[in-house]
Design a protein around this motif. Structure first.
Motif, PDB file in Angstrom:
ATOM      1  N   ASP A   1      47.947   0.402 -53.089  1.00 51.79           N
ATOM      2  CA  ASP A   1      46.805  -0.011 -52.549  1.00 51.79           C
ATOM      3  C   ASP A   1      46.335  -0.900 -53.032  1.00 51.79           C
ATOM      4  N   ILE A   2      45.880  -1.454 -54.401  1.00 52.11           N
ATOM      5  CA  ILE A   2      45.746  -2.685 -54.971  1.00 52.11           C
ATOM      6  C   ILE A   2      46.539  -4.503 -54.896  1.00 52.11           C
ATOM      7  N   ALA A   3      47.723  -4.243 -54.951  1.00 52.07           N
ATOM      8  CA  ALA A   3      48.608  -4.483 -55.030  1.00 52.07           C
ATOM      9  C   ALA A   3      48.720  -4.805 -53.561  1.00 52.07           C
ATOM     10  N   SER A   4      49.054  -4.277 -52.172  1.00 54.58           N
ATOM     11  CA  SER A   4      49.267  -4.279 -51.001  1.00 54.58           C
ATOM     12  C   SER A   4      48.508  -5.315 -50.677  1.00 54.58           C
ATOM     13  N   LYS A   5      46.766  -5.125 -51.146  1.00 53.62           N
ATOM     14  CA  LYS A   5      45.409  -6.188 -50.733  1.00 53.62           C
ATOM     15  C   LYS A   5      46.304  -7.801 -50.641  1.00 53.62           C
ATOM     16  N   LEU A   6      47.080  -7.740 -52.086  1.00 57.49           N
ATOM     17  CA  LEU A   6      47.467  -8.745 -53.356  1.00 57.49           C
ATOM     18  C   LEU A   6      49.114  -9.560 -52.266  1.00 57.49           C
ATOM     19  N   ILE A   7      49.834  -8.552 -52.234  1.00 56.68           N
ATOM     20  CA  ILE A   7      50.832  -9.684 -51.524  1.00 56.68           C
ATOM     21  C   ILE A   7      50.790  -9.648 -50.717  1.00 56.68           C
TER      22      ILE A   7
ATOM     23  N   VAL B   1      56.266 -11.544 -52.013  1.00 57.91           N
ATOM     24  CA  VAL B   1      55.603 -13.015 -52.423  1.00 57.91           C
ATOM     25  C   VAL B   1      53.947 -12.849 -52.884  1.00 57.91           C
ATOM     26  N   VAL B   2      53.621 -13.463 -53.398  1.00 56.07           N
ATOM     27  CA  VAL B   2      52.401 -13.225 -54.142  1.00 56.07           C
ATOM     28  C   VAL B   2      51.542 -14.588 -54.410  1.00 56.07           C
ATOM     29  N   ASN B   3      50.393 -14.288 -53.873  1.00 64.78           N
ATOM     30  CA  ASN B   3      49.199 -16.116 -54.082  1.00 64.78           C
ATOM     31  C   ASN B   3      48.359 -15.995 -55.141  1.00 64.78           C
ATOM     32  N   PHE B   4      48.697 -16.509 -55.747  1.00 65.56           N
ATOM     33  CA  PHE B   4      47.661 -16.840 -56.879  1.00 65.56           C
ATOM     34  C   PHE B   4      46.917 -17.968 -56.833  1.00 65.56           C
ATOM     35  N   TYR B   5      45.341 -17.700 -56.916  1.00 64.94           N
ATOM     36  CA  TYR B   5      43.979 -18.716 -56.996  1.00 64.94           C
ATOM     37  C   TYR B   5      43.895 -18.982 -58.857  1.00 64.94           C
ATOM     38  N   VAL B   6      44.763 -20.013 -59.366  1.00 65.57           N
ATOM     39  CA  VAL B   6      44.775 -20.127 -61.105  1.00 65.57           C
ATOM     40  C   VAL B   6      43.747 -21.103 -61.283  1.00 65.57           C
ATOM     41  N   PRO B   7      42.495 -21.226 -61.298  1.00 63.98           N
ATOM     42  CA  PRO B   7      41.598 -22.236 -61.742  1.00 63.98           C
ATOM     43  C   PRO B   7      41.782 -23.016 -62.884  1.00 63.98           C
ATOM     44  N   THR B   8      42.889 -22.525 -63.699  1.00 65.21           N
ATOM     45  CA  THR B   8      43.327 -23.890 -64.652  1.00 65.21           C
ATOM     46  C   THR B   8      44.398 -24.230 -64.643  1.00 65.21           C
ATOM     47  N   ILE B   9      44.458 -24.834 -63.176  1.00 59.16           N
ATOM     48  CA  ILE B   9      45.404 -25.405 -62.902  1.00 59.16           C
ATOM     49  C   ILE B   9      44.648 -26.968 -62.582  1.00 59.16           C
ATOM     50  N   HIS B  10      45.208 -28.059 -63.778  1.00 59.27           N
ATOM     51  CA  HIS B  10      44.525 -29.677 -63.215  1.00 59.27           C
ATOM     52  C   HIS B  10      45.235 -30.655 -62.962  1.00 59.27           C
TER      53      HIS B  10
END
Length: 791
Positions: free
Chosen positions: A70-76, A85-94
Motif C-alpha cells: 500500500d505504501i509503495a503504490s503511493k510512491l510508484i 518507475v519511481v520518482n524520488f526527491y533527493v535534496p542532496t543533488i547539487h
C-alpha cells in the motif's frame, strides 16, 4: 575475501584479471564503478563487514516500510509485471557530478534500467526491474552512495511542493556574519587611536575570525565543493575563480590576524559570500517564476473523449478529466491518466514509459497507467485520478527521443565559459606577480578582485533565461515546445515540409459525399462503430458525419497505416480505406475517399472535399522567400493543381506517400545539407517527425501526443507559424547581444581590477548585479519582441 575475488562484485576474477590501486577487478565494468564511487568519495558503498557492494549496516532496515504494498503504490508512478518507475526527491543533488553518478545507477545494479535526473527539481526518476531489485533496495542503493531520498507520505498524499530552505539559511548566516564583522571593523576603518580600542583589538579581530568560519564553511561551501569536484574531473567550472577568491581572502586574513600584521579582510570575505548568495537567490526566484509560468500555462492541447452518463461522447481537454470520468481511448491514442479498464480489447504499448515496445494484454478490471498507448481498437476506462501534467512532460522529454546536436548554444556557452575561466586565471596570475613586486598589499586586492569580478555567470545565464522566457511566450500563444533547444533548432531551419491531411487542411470544415450502393441505417451504424475505434483524421471526420448511433461490438479490429481499417461488427467483416485496400483494382477518382466493403460486397465510397486552413495563402506567402516548401500527402493527386497554384514555382508536391516515403524524403533533404522542419498530424507522421531537425504536430481537438515531435502547435495558431519562426531568429540575436554585454562588463571590470582600482567587496556586489542585468535584458527583450510580433 581472497585477493583473487573482484573488489566490487565479489565474484572470482578470471585469468585476465584487472589490477587497479592494489585491488583486483573481474572486468572493466567493475573497475569503472569503483572509480565512479572513489572519485566522488562514496566508498561507503563498500561495507567491510560483508561482501563488497552490499548495503552498509547503518541504513539496513531504514526503508523496510517500502516493502508494504500500500505504501509503495503511493510512491510508484508505473508498475506492471516486469517494470516499475519511481520518482524520488533527493535534496542532496547539487552539481553535475551528482547527476553523473545518479544517471549511472545501472552500473551499480543491473536491475536498474535507466535513471534520469531533473536537476532544477532535485528529482531522480528510476526505472527498474521488479524481479531483480525491489523499491526498498533502490532506496537503499542511492542512500548508500550518499543520495538519500526524502520520502514523506504526507507529502505524497497532499501534493505539497517541496521547498529547500538551505539557500535562505546560507544567506542569513552570511548576512549575520557580514553585518557583525562590519560593526567590529569600524575602529579599524577610521584608524581610531584610543587606549581601550587598541587594548581589545586582538579580541575583536579574533571574534571576526570566528564569525567568518560559519560564513565560509556553511554559506560558501557549495562554491568550494563545486570547484573541487570540477577540478577532480579536469573541469574548470565557473565556481573555480570564485572559490579561489574566497580562499585567498580567508587565508590572507587569517595570516594577518595570526601574525598581528593587520586586521585582515573578513568583512570583504563575508560580504563577498553574502552578495554572491543574494544573486543566486534572485536567479532562483526568476527561474522559478519562469518555470511556474511554463508549467501553469503550457498544458498540452490534447483532447480526450469523455463518455457521459447518458453515453454521449464529448471531446474535452485533458486538464478537465476528473476522478471517476469514463474515457474512450481509440486505437493509437495514449492514456493521459491512470485508470481501470472497463471494456474492450486492451493491448497496451508502454514503450514511452519503459522503453520496451512489446504490448501488454489487459483484462477488464486491470489497472492502466498514464503513458500507455492502446494498439488494438477502442477501449473504455475509468479515470482514478486527475491528469498529472508534469508526468506527461516527463514522457515527452524522455532522453530516448532526444535529437542530439553538439553545436547548440549550450555547448557554445560551456566552451566559452571554460576558455574564459582559463583566461581569467592567467590574467590573475600575471597581475598578481606584477603587483607583488610593486605593492604586496595591492597584489592581494588585485588578484581577489579579478577572480571575483570576471566570473562568466552572466554569460552562462543569458541563453537559459532568453530561451526559457520565449518558450513560455510561445506556450501562451498555443505553441508548445518540448525544450529550449527546439527554439535554437528552429532558428536554423531553411526547409519546410508539410503533410496535407489534417495539417494544411482543416478536419472540421471538409464536406463529405457518398457515392455507391445505398447504405441502410443498420449498415451505417456498423460502419460508425468501426470508425469509433480509429484515431485517423478521416475516420474521425466520417464518424462525426454519420448521424446514426453506433451499433454492435467491434471484434478483431486492425488498423493499417496509410491503407485503412478493418474489423468484425455483428458478424459482418467490414473494410474501410483506400481502393486497393478494399479490393478495387483501379480507381479513376482523384478525390480523397474512404471506400467501403461489407462482407464480399464493395458498397461505395465517401468522398472528402478538403477545406484549407484559414490564412494558408498568407502563410505560404510569408514563408516562400526564406524557406523551401514541400507538401507530402498519402492521398492521390486530386488536389495537385490547386496546391500548385498555392505554392511557389519549383516546390515539391508528392502524393501517395507512405510513412516510410515521408521519412526517406526528409532524410534525402538532410543529406543535401538542409535543416528540415516537418509539420504533420502526429499520427502517421511519427517517423518523419523524428527524422526531421524539428518535428511539429498540428493539434485540432485530437490526441496528438507523440514523443517523436518537438512541438505541438494548436490549429488555431497555425497562421502564426511565420511569426514564431521569425521570433526564434530574433531570440538568438538577443542571446548573442547578451554575450556581448557580458563580455563588455567583464572587460571593463577587469581593467579596473588589474589597475588596482577595485576592491574585492565592490567586485562581489557588481558580480551578481551583472548577472541580474543580463537576465533582465534577456527577459525584457524577448517580451518586447514577442509583443511586437504576436500581440
Amino acid at each position: 575475501m581472497s585477493k583473487e575475488n573482484c573488489y566490487h562484485c565479489g565474484l572470482d576474477c578470471n585469468a585476465d584479471k584487472i589490477e587497479f590501486e592494489q585491488k583486483s577487478f573481474c572486468c572493466n565494468g567493475c573497475k569503472t564503478v569503483y572509480e565512479i564511487l572513489n572519485q566522488h568519495e562514496l566508498s561507503c558503498y563498500y561495507d567491510l563487514e560483508s561482501a563488497p557492494g552490499t548495503i552498509p549496516t547503518d541504513i539496513k532496515g531504514k526503508f523496510d516500510y517500502l516493502d508494504n504494498v500500500d505504501i509503495a503504490s503511493k510512491l510508484i508512478e508505473f508498475d506492471d509485471l516486469e517494470t516499475s518507475v519511481v520518482n524520488f526527491y533527493v535534496p542532496t543533488i547539487h552539481c553535475s557530478s551528482c547527476i553523473w553518478v545518479l544517471e549511472n545507477l545501472h552500473k551499480l545494479n543491473a536491475g536498474i534500467k535507466v535513471s534520469l535526473v531533473n536537476f532544477p527539481k532535485k528529482e531522480v526518476r528510476i526505472t527498474f526491474r521488479k524481479s531483480e531489485i525491489s523499491l526498498k533496495n533502490v532506496a537503499e542503493l542511492i542512500t548508500s552512495i550518499g543520495y538519500e531520498p526524502y520520502i514523506s507520505l504526507d507529502h505524497v498524499e497532499a501534493n505539497v511542493n517541496k521547498i529547500d530552505r538551505k539557500l535562505i539559511y546560507q544567506v542569513a548566516v552570511a548576512g549575520f556574519a557580514f553585518g557583525n564583522i562590519m560593526m567590529l571593523s569600524f575602529p579599524e576603518y577610521f584608524q581610531m587611536d584610543e587606549y581601550w580600542l587598541n587594548r581589545f583589538k586582538p579580541f575583536f579581530r579574533g571574534l571576526m575570525f570566528l564569525l567568518s568560519l560559519p560564513a565560509l564553511f556553511y554559506s560558501g561551501k557549495d562554491y568550494l565543493i563545486s570547484a573541487y569536484k570540477g577540478l577532480s574531473h579536469g573541469i574548470l567550472n565557473i565556481d573555480v575563480p570564485i572559490s579561489l577568491g574566497i580562499l585567498v581572502l580567508f587565508f590572507r586574513s587569517t595570516y594577518e590576524i595570526a601574525t598581528n600584521t593587520g586586521q585582515g579582510y573578513f568583512d570583504s570575505l563575508t560580504g563577498l559570500i553574502f552578495f554572491l548568495l543574494l544573486g543566486k537567490v534572485f536567479q532562483q526566484k526568476t527561474y522559478g517564476f519562469l518555470s511556474f509560468e511554463r508549467d501553469y500555462k503550457s498544458y498540452f492541447p490534447i483532447a480526450v473523449t469523455r463518455i457521459s452518463a447518458n453515453r454521449k461522447e464529448e471531446n474535452v481537454s485533458v486538464h478537465e478529466i476528473e476522478q471517476g470520468n469514463r474515457l474512450l481511448i481509440r486505437n493509437g491514442e495514449i492514456m493521459p491518466v491512470d485508470g481501470i479498464l472497463i471494456n474492450g480489447n486492451a493491448m497496451i504499448d508502454y514503450s514511452f514509459v519503459t522503453g520496451e515496445s512489446l504490448p501488454v494484454e489487459k483484462k477488464s478490471g486491470d489497472k492502466l497507467y498514464a503513458g500507455g498507448k492502446q494498439t488494438s481498437g477502442a477501449i473504455e476506462m475509468e479515470a482514478i485520478q486527475s491528469v498529472k501534467q508534469s508526468y506527461l512532460t516527463q514522457l515527452w522529454s524522455n532522453d530516448i527521443f532526444k535529437k542530439n546536436d553538439s553545436k547548440d548554444i549550450k555547448s557554445l556557452t560551456d566552451s566559452i565559459s571554460k576558455q574564459f575561466t582559463i583566461v581569467i586565471l592567467s590574467i590573475a596570475l600575471i597581475s598578481g606577480i606584477y603587483w607583488y613586486f610593486t605593492d604586496k598589499n595591492a597584489a592581494f586586492q588585485v588578484v581577489s578582485a579579478i577572480l571575483i569580478i570576471a566570473c562568466p555567470c552572466a554569460l552562462a545565464l543569458s541563453a537559459p533565461f532568453a530561451l526559457g522566457n520565449m518558450i513560455r511566450i510561445f506556450g501562451k500563444h498555443k505553441f508548445y515546445l518540448k525544450n529550449t533547444q527546439v527554439i535554437e533548432s528552429m532558428s536554423k531551419i531553411n526547409d519546410l515540409v508539410f503533410d496535407k491531411t489534417g495539417t494544411i487542411t482543416s478536419n472540421r470544415q471538409a464536406s463529405i459525399s457518398y457515392f455507391g450502393k445505398k447504405l441502410e441505417p443498420h449498415a451505417l451504424r456498423q460502419i460508425k462503430s468501426l470508425l469509433r475505434s480509429s484515431n485517423h483524421p478521416l475516420s474521425r471526420m466520417l464518424h462525426d458525419h454519420i448521424i446514426e448511433k453506433e451499433q454492435g461490438e467491434v471484434m478483431h479490429f486492425k488498423e493499417f497505416t496509410s491503407k485503412g481499417i478493418q474489423g468484425e461488427v455483428d458478424g459482418t467483416d467490414i473494410l474501410l480505406g483506400a481502393a486497393s485496400f478494399v479490393g478495387i483494382d483501379e480507381d479513376n477518382g482523384l478525390d480523397t475517399a474512404i471506400h467501403v466493403r461489407m462482407g464480399k460486397d464493395i458498397m461505395g465510397k465517401f468522398v472528402f472535399k478538403n477545406s484549407y486552413r484559414k490564412g494558408l495563402n498568407d502563410l505560404i506567402g510569408s514563408l516562400k522567400s526564406n524557406y523551401e516548401i514541400s507538401i507530402l500527402s498519402g492521398d492521390n493527386e486530386g488536389e495537385k493543381e490547386s496546391l500548385k497554384a498555392l505554392l511557389p514555382a519549383g516546390s515539391h508536391i508528392l502524393f501517395n506517400q507512405k510513412p516510410e516515403d515521408k521519412l526517406n524524403y526528409i532524410k534525402s533533404k538532410q543529406e543535401l545539407g538542409k535543416n528540415v522542419m516537418m509539420l504533420g498530424d502526429g499520427l502517421n507522421d511519427a517517423g518523419a517527425l523524428a527524422q526531421s531537425n524539428v518535428g511539429i504536430a498540428i493539434s485540432e481537438n485530437i490526441n496528438v501526443f507523440s514523443p517523436a515531435c518537438d512541438g505541438i502547435l494548436d490549429a488555431k495558431s497555425f497562421e502564426l507559424l511565420p511569426r514564431f519562426l521569425k521570433l526564434t531568429h530574433k531570440t538568438m540575436r538577443v542571446i548573442k547581444l547578451s554575450f556581448v554585454i557580458s563580455f563588455l562588463y567583464n572587460i571593463i571590470g577587469l581593467l579596473f581590477a588589474v589597475s588596482g582600482n577595485l576592491s574585492p567587496i565592490v567586485a562581489a556586489i557588481l558580480m551578481p548585479i551583472s548577472s541580474i542585468s543580463v537576465v533582465l535584458f534577456a527577459t525584457i527583450s524577448t517580451n518586447v519582441l514577442a509583443k511586437k510580433l504576436l500581440y
